[in-house]
Design an enzyme around this catalytic site. Structure first.
Site, mmCIF file in Angstrom:
data_model
loop_
_atom_site.group_PDB
_atom_site.id
_atom_site.type_symbol
_atom_site.label_atom_id
_atom_site.label_comp_id
_atom_site.label_asym_id
_atom_site.label_seq_id
_atom_site.Cartn_x
_atom_site.Cartn_y
_atom_site.Cartn_z
ATOM 1 N N LYS A 172 0.859 -0.794 -0.268
ATOM 2 C CA LYS A 172 -0.107 -0.532 0.089
ATOM 3 C C LYS A 172 1.646 1.070 0.023
ATOM 4 C CE LYS A 172 -1.722 2.909 1.426
ATOM 5 N NZ LYS A 172 -1.541 4.878 1.550
ATOM 6 N N GLU A 247 9.224 2.221 10.718
ATOM 7 C CA GLU A 247 10.718 2.809 10.258
ATOM 8 C C GLU A 247 9.968 4.219 10.204
ATOM 9 O OE1 GLU A 247 13.546 2.606 9.873
ATOM 10 O OE2 GLU A 247 13.165 0.619 9.847
ATOM 11 N N CYS A 281 12.903 11.364 7.091
ATOM 12 C CA CYS A 281 13.522 10.968 8.584
ATOM 13 C C CYS A 281 14.237 11.391 8.663
ATOM 14 C CB CYS A 281 12.784 9.389 8.738
ATOM 15 S SG CYS A 281 13.930 8.701 6.947
ATOM 16 N N GLU A 382 8.643 16.501 15.285
ATOM 17 C CA GLU A 382 9.470 16.120 13.289
ATOM 18 C C GLU A 382 8.166 17.086 12.486
ATOM 19 O OE1 GLU A 382 8.229 12.758 11.162
ATOM 20 O OE2 GLU A 382 10.304 12.876 10.909
HETATM 21 P P1 NDP Z 1 2.143 8.495 6.927
HETATM 22 O O1 NDP Z 1 2.651 7.758 8.324
HETATM 23 O O2 NDP Z 1 1.145 9.451 7.292
HETATM 24 O O3 NDP Z 1 1.863 7.288 5.940
HETATM 25 C C1 NDP Z 1 2.356 6.553 5.923
HETATM 26 C C2 NDP Z 1 2.094 5.143 5.366
HETATM 27 O O4 NDP Z 1 1.347 4.663 6.448
HETATM 28 C C3 NDP Z 1 0.954 6.037 3.973
HETATM 29 O O5 NDP Z 1 1.050 4.715 3.391
HETATM 30 C C4 NDP Z 1 0.079 5.950 4.643
HETATM 31 O O6 NDP Z 1 -0.637 6.052 3.817
HETATM 32 C C5 NDP Z 1 -0.582 4.889 6.110
HETATM 33 N N1 NDP Z 1 -1.524 5.513 6.198
HETATM 34 C C6 NDP Z 1 -1.526 6.092 6.904
HETATM 35 N N2 NDP Z 1 -2.572 5.741 8.260
HETATM 36 C C7 NDP Z 1 -2.957 4.698 8.828
HETATM 37 C C8 NDP Z 1 -3.674 3.824 8.953
HETATM 38 N N3 NDP Z 1 -4.454 4.163 10.081
HETATM 39 N N4 NDP Z 1 -3.456 2.581 8.664
HETATM 40 C C9 NDP Z 1 -2.921 2.392 7.702
HETATM 41 N N5 NDP Z 1 -2.146 2.741 6.663
HETATM 42 C C10 NDP Z 1 -1.895 3.620 7.424
HETATM 43 O O7 NDP Z 1 4.038 9.345 6.850
HETATM 44 P P2 NDP Z 1 4.045 9.872 5.098
HETATM 45 O O8 NDP Z 1 3.872 9.074 4.230
HETATM 46 O O9 NDP Z 1 3.836 11.082 5.528
HETATM 47 O O10 NDP Z 1 5.848 10.222 5.510
HETATM 48 C C11 NDP Z 1 6.046 10.647 5.746
HETATM 49 C C12 NDP Z 1 6.939 10.447 7.647
HETATM 50 O O11 NDP Z 1 7.761 8.703 7.166
HETATM 51 C C13 NDP Z 1 7.621 11.070 8.631
HETATM 52 O O12 NDP Z 1 7.173 11.106 10.194
HETATM 53 C C14 NDP Z 1 8.950 10.188 8.566
HETATM 54 O O13 NDP Z 1 9.745 9.850 9.327
HETATM 55 C C15 NDP Z 1 8.721 9.279 8.106
HETATM 56 N N6 NDP Z 1 10.118 8.365 7.504
HETATM 57 C C16 NDP Z 1 10.854 7.573 8.019
HETATM 58 C C17 NDP Z 1 11.723 6.905 7.059
HETATM 59 C C18 NDP Z 1 12.850 5.595 7.851
HETATM 60 O O14 NDP Z 1 13.572 5.361 7.672
HETATM 61 N N7 NDP Z 1 12.524 5.601 9.191
HETATM 62 C C19 NDP Z 1 12.417 7.329 6.157
HETATM 63 C C20 NDP Z 1 11.322 7.894 5.432
HETATM 64 C C21 NDP Z 1 9.920 8.263 5.739
HETATM 65 P P3 NDP Z 1 -1.570 7.293 2.938
HETATM 66 O O15 NDP Z 1 -0.945 8.613 3.527
HETATM 67 O O16 NDP Z 1 -1.638 7.107 1.804
HETATM 68 O O17 NDP Z 1 -3.265 8.077 3.396
#
Ligand code: NDP
Length: 496
Positions: A172, A247, A281, A382
């Site tokens: 997803k 992550e 991140c 963040e």
């Molecule tokens: P989000 O947490 O908003 O979303 C991440 C993914 O989770 C998306 O596909 C999103 O879907 C999905 N998602 C959101 N809510 C749910 C739920 N309730 N159930 C299941 N899936 C869900 O992150 P962002 O896309 O905004 O990315 C930024 C974040 O990712 C930052 O906090 C960053 O630090 C972190 N990150 C961490 C990394 C690491 O290696 N530790 C690397 C890169 C980013 P959708 O958005 O399509 O609704």
């Protein structure tokens, strides 16, 4: 405008509901494509397809999987230009950044393909007349949930070990960047991955993402996203005892000790903070500068920040594109207002760039706060945007304390020529990834993940491969002596 189905079972399919959603180009707000809006029914269908395909893929030898993954690396290489420009259209990062990032991706398929071919089981000691051995077997069907900031890199970090270990998967991707993940599916199919092993359900987190996370047909969920998202997903997965790898967010520090060359320190800070408009991140969100070089470093950072060229991300000369969405820009604006209200000094940026080319897009200037106190919200939370918080320090111990005094523990970089200090500080920092005199460096073989609220588990390296397997222990009795516990033969049994 192109309409995309979901990539399931080796072909594009519409959503069960027939609905779709737009993918927006952040540089001007235009719709670049429509994509199928997957929900629970689509997740159920994709998992059923993956379950059927998983035994076929699991039965391939490691060598055969490895060969297919090497082929995938070659095909991926040949499609990089197309993928890079699509990533730019989806997320707005400059083309130079995307080319540099995507050029590395084939390495993941080669590294994990090699692991698939060469992994060995173990023969742990077992007392007595026994042969005792372990083998690693696939988990089955795994769910991969990915964010928008590095759509293909993050997906590749999950797909390569999952495939190498013999799993099928349902992905997803972020709804902001769903197209390139499906093209990766085409590449896998062309390389020889059987249909149904790599499936993508495009949709939203609360719908498709939640359906995937709580599905009983999934053995593991591997998510990259915000910390709050990670907690929600882990709690849903926990109800089925589904394994979770996560992550999550970070608040990385860049620490400049007094022996650092000022120009090199400034270049380090700018790169750590502003690449990807700060939407990474491991962004160097906090710049800790020793007081003896603080004023010089700040003056130079402010001067050079103003020179960063903001513009059309498809232009080769552009150094910073828009943020990914209006929502993300709103968030950055909110935090800039918070920083000012907390009493930090806005030394550079802090607004949208002016002028017609920027009006329809989600642009924001690279921003520097000085006089930041470690407890301020802008230094603790963040932001995920181009905001750097400069914090002075006096002693090594103080620097370590400030670096560690946040909920996150993903990454940090330490800049000094003093070898002993570099290692001492690196080892005292509570984070999963520490760079010494570098930042943002990643490798397929090198474990990636966070301490504290930055996540669970690791990507990359042998540990990531192992985490996509489960151990099976086989204990073989080599004795031909008969054994009968209930026989009345007066013998002591099972004492050894
Ligand atoms: P989000 O947490 O908003 O979303 C991440 C993914 O989770 C998306 O596909 C999103 O879907 C999905 N998602 C959101 N809510 C749910 C739920 N309730 N159930 C299941 N899936 C869900 O992150 P962002 O896309 O905004 O990315 C930024 C974040 O990712 C930052 O906090 C960053 O630090 C972190 N990150 C961490 C990394 C690491 O290696 N530790 C690397 C890169 C980013 P959708 O958005 O399509 O609704």
């Amino acid at each position: 405008m192109k309409s995309w189905g979901m990539f399931v079972g080796g072909q594009y399919r519409p959503a069960a509901s027939g609905k779709d959603f737009p993918v927006i180009n952040p540089k001007n707000g235009s719709t670049i494509a429509k994509v199928a809006h997957g929900e629970q029914a689509d997740v159920d269908a994709a998992i059923a397809v993956a379950q059927q395909a998983s035994s076929t893929w699991a039965a391939y030898s490691g060598a055969r999987r490895g060969d297919i993954m090497h082929k995938a690396a070659e095909i991926l290489e040949s499609r990089l230009p197309e993928l890079a420009s699509l990533e730019v259209d989806q997320i707005g990062r400059p083309i130079n950044e995307m080319r540099a990032q995507l050029a590395r991706l084939p390495e993941w398929f080669r590294y994990f393909g090699a692991l698939a071919r060469t992994q060995e089981g173990t023969v742990p000691p077992f007392d007595g007349h026994f042969l005792n051995y372990t083998r690693r077997v696939p988990l089955g069907v795994v769910g991969l949930i990915t964010p928008w900031n590095h759509p293909l890199l993050i997906l590749t970090k999950k797909v390569a070990p999952a495939l190498a270990a013999g799993n099928a998967m349902v992905i997803k991707p972020s709804e902001l960047a769903p197209i390139t993940p499906m093209l990766l599916g085409e590449i896998m199919a062309e390389a020889g991955v059987p249909d149904g092993v790599f499936n993508v359900v495009t949709g939203f987190g609360a719908g498709a993402g939640a359906a995937l996370s709580q599905h009983k047909g999934i053995s593991k969920i591997d998510v990259t996203g915000g910390t709050e998202t990670g907690k929600v997903i882990a709690s849903m997965a926990g109800k089925n005892l589904t394994q979770v790898s996560a992550e999550l967010g970070g608040k990385a520090a860049v620490v400049l000790f007094p022996d650092v060359d000022v120009q090199q320190g400034v270049a380090a800070a700018l790169f750590a903070s502003f690449i990807a408009s700060g939407q990474t991140c491991v962004q160097g969100a906090r710049l800790l500068v020793h007081e003896s070089i603080h004023d010089q470093v700040v003056a130079e950072i402010v001067r050079r920040t103003a020179q960063i060229r903001i513009g059309d991300p498809l232009e080769k000369t552009t150094q910073m594109g828009p943020l990914v969405s209006a929502r993300q820009r709103d968030l950055v604006e909110k935090y800039v207002a918070i920083g000012q209200a907390e009493g930090a000094h806005l030394a550079a940026g802090g607004q949208r760039p002016q002028g017609a080319p920027f009006e329809a897009g989600f642009y924001y200037e690279p921003t520097v706060f000085t006089h930041v106190k470690p407890h301020m919200r802008i230094a603790q939370e963040e932001i995920f945007g181009p905001v750097m918080c400069v914090i002075p320090f006096k002693t090594e111990a103080e620097a370590v304390e400030i670096v560690n005094d946040v909920d996150f523990g993903l990454a940090a970089s330490v800049w000094t020529k003093d070898v002993a200090r570099a290692h001492r500080v690196a080892q005292a920092i509570q984070a999963g990834i520490i760079w010494i005199n570098d930042h943002h460096r990643i490798d397929a073989s090198s474990p990636w993940g966070g301490f504290k609220m930055s996540g669970l588990g690791r990507e990359n390296g042998i540990v990531a491969y192992q985490a996509y397997t489960q151990i099976q222990n086989i204990i073989v009795n080599l004795s031909s002596e008969p054994f009968d516990w209930y026989a009345d033969d007066g013998q002591e049994k099972r004492y050894s």
